[in-house]
Scaffold this active site. Sequence first.
Site, short mmCIF file in Angstrom:
data_model
loop_
_atom_site.label_atom_id
_atom_site.label_comp_id
_atom_site.label_asym_id
_atom_site.label_seq_id
_atom_site.Cartn_x
_atom_site.Cartn_y
_atom_site.Cartn_z
N CYS A 1 0.76 -1.06 0.16
CA CYS A 1 0.05 -0.14 -0.11
C CYS A 1 0.93 1.31 -0.05
O CYS A 1 1.52 1.68 -0.99
CB CYS A 1 -1.00 -0.06 1.01
SG CYS A 1 -2.45 1.08 0.95
N HIS B 1 -3.54 -5.47 1.00
CA HIS B 1 -3.69 -5.76 2.45
C HIS B 1 -4.05 -7.43 2.60
O HIS B 1 -5.10 -7.63 2.01
CB HIS B 1 -4.46 -5.10 3.47
CG HIS B 1 -3.92 -3.67 3.23
ND1 HIS B 1 -2.81 -3.32 3.95
CD2 HIS B 1 -4.58 -2.59 2.59
CE1 HIS B 1 -2.65 -1.88 3.89
NE2 HIS B 1 -3.62 -1.58 3.26
#
Length: 513
Positions: free
Chosen positions: A333, A449
């Site tokens: 991310c 994630h």
Amino acid sequence: MIKVAKALMIVGTMSNAGKSLVTAGLCRVFNQDGYKVAPFKSQNMALNSFITAEGAEMGRAQVVQAEAANIEPSVLMNPILLKPTSDSGSQVIVNGEAIGTMKAGEYYAMKHTLRPEVQKAFDTLASKFDIVCIEGAGSPAEINIKKDDFVNMGMAKMAKAPVLLVADIDRGGVFASIYGTLMLLEDDEREMVKGVIINKFRGDVEILRPGLKMIEDKTGVPIVGVLPMLKVDIEDEDSLSERISGRSEVKLIDIAVVRIPRMSNYTDFNVFELIPGVSLRYVTSVRELGQPDMIIIPGTKNTTGDLKWLRQSGMEAAILKHANSGTVVFGVCGGYQMLGKQISDPYGEEDGTGKANVTPGMGLLDIETTFIEKKRTIQMAGKFGQVQGIFSALSGLPLYGYEIHSGVTEFPEEKALTSISPIHENGEIMAEGSQNTEGKLNVYGTYVHGVFDGDGIAVKIVEALLAKKGKKMDDIQTINFAEYKRQQYDILADSIRENLDMKKIYEILEAGV
């Protein structure tokens, strides 16, 4: 007639008293006893968040509690999430969607307008379950912020819920903290507290009994149990976690996670702790970094701010040196964004200035990121594409997870790391992530994630790192992370049953307030 669940509220004498874990344990016990149970926390302040099947963002603590209760997480369980962006400001997320970034004073001036949203979320949840376990935040005796409270005793009143008070004995002063908390409550609030749980006890409970009787006599509130220092591997919250603050022994395979100031979703890496011979260390300086086999740059709530910290601390130079010598570097991310060539912020959202700016990236991946106003929040499933370099064995392995980011990243499709498709949407399969294995480089990045949690993925990574060192580990077994977590919830429930007076707790639940 509309069904209304029985409610039970768990508050703590302080932050990190253990109320999240106690709530998860009670959810598991009630579920095992045949009840439909759901967790609820009106307002959570955390950088660890999760995306529901509907694309709504919520705190991970309630996701853990939902898992313990054997139900799907819902944003109804956490209608307000505050994600700190600085020491004095947070992004405010209501019913799963960001409504803006506010200073603390701004939020407290408007939070009374959110009370109807909290009531609506709780009422909807209560209409669908037998029991709702409500978790408070911080301490109910924070007298400076009790006005318009809907998080602790204010929430207990809204839900008409009896209250259990959790106190941490490990830090010392447990009896003073119990007595002080109760005495700072208003009379009607004190009457709602029906039991006290002493948590994190080490030693012989018989030595503790005179103190237990004295505090019961002084407060009129019964002690409903003494929980030992639990040895369970269940996610905990943010910076209070011993997982990221403790020093780890360097083992055969050493994975270093850079502990950037606004690190988020560090639970992405927990699976590596289950593999024999692997150390997972969270490092904040070049000295602590050492000579790891893999460096992970995690997600962050402030990509450009944390990238500047990497530069100022000397960590960026150290990471570049390691990368150019062949050490694996993996960004997730915000960490993925940092590895690129540049990050453009046309709205000045990241630094809070409101002015457009461009920040050079680390240049290890051939990507460019631009922040947009709308955040992408979605669950996804897919697989690794044609992975190059040291992790080529990942090619084709299935993966699952979720995305939470405002950036749109451009990358060469031939260097994509994964192919994914949104869950519960008719979206097309899309390429995602990037990799750079030119020369000695082994650099990878993804927005996903949970990318390491799929069956066999973490093991393949460790095996590749071992092979690079000319070693192998024949006894490594494929880890079913979901099954492991189920086992941990059952261990937690067993300890709750053994050490708490569940008969008394059921009586409290049934009697209400």
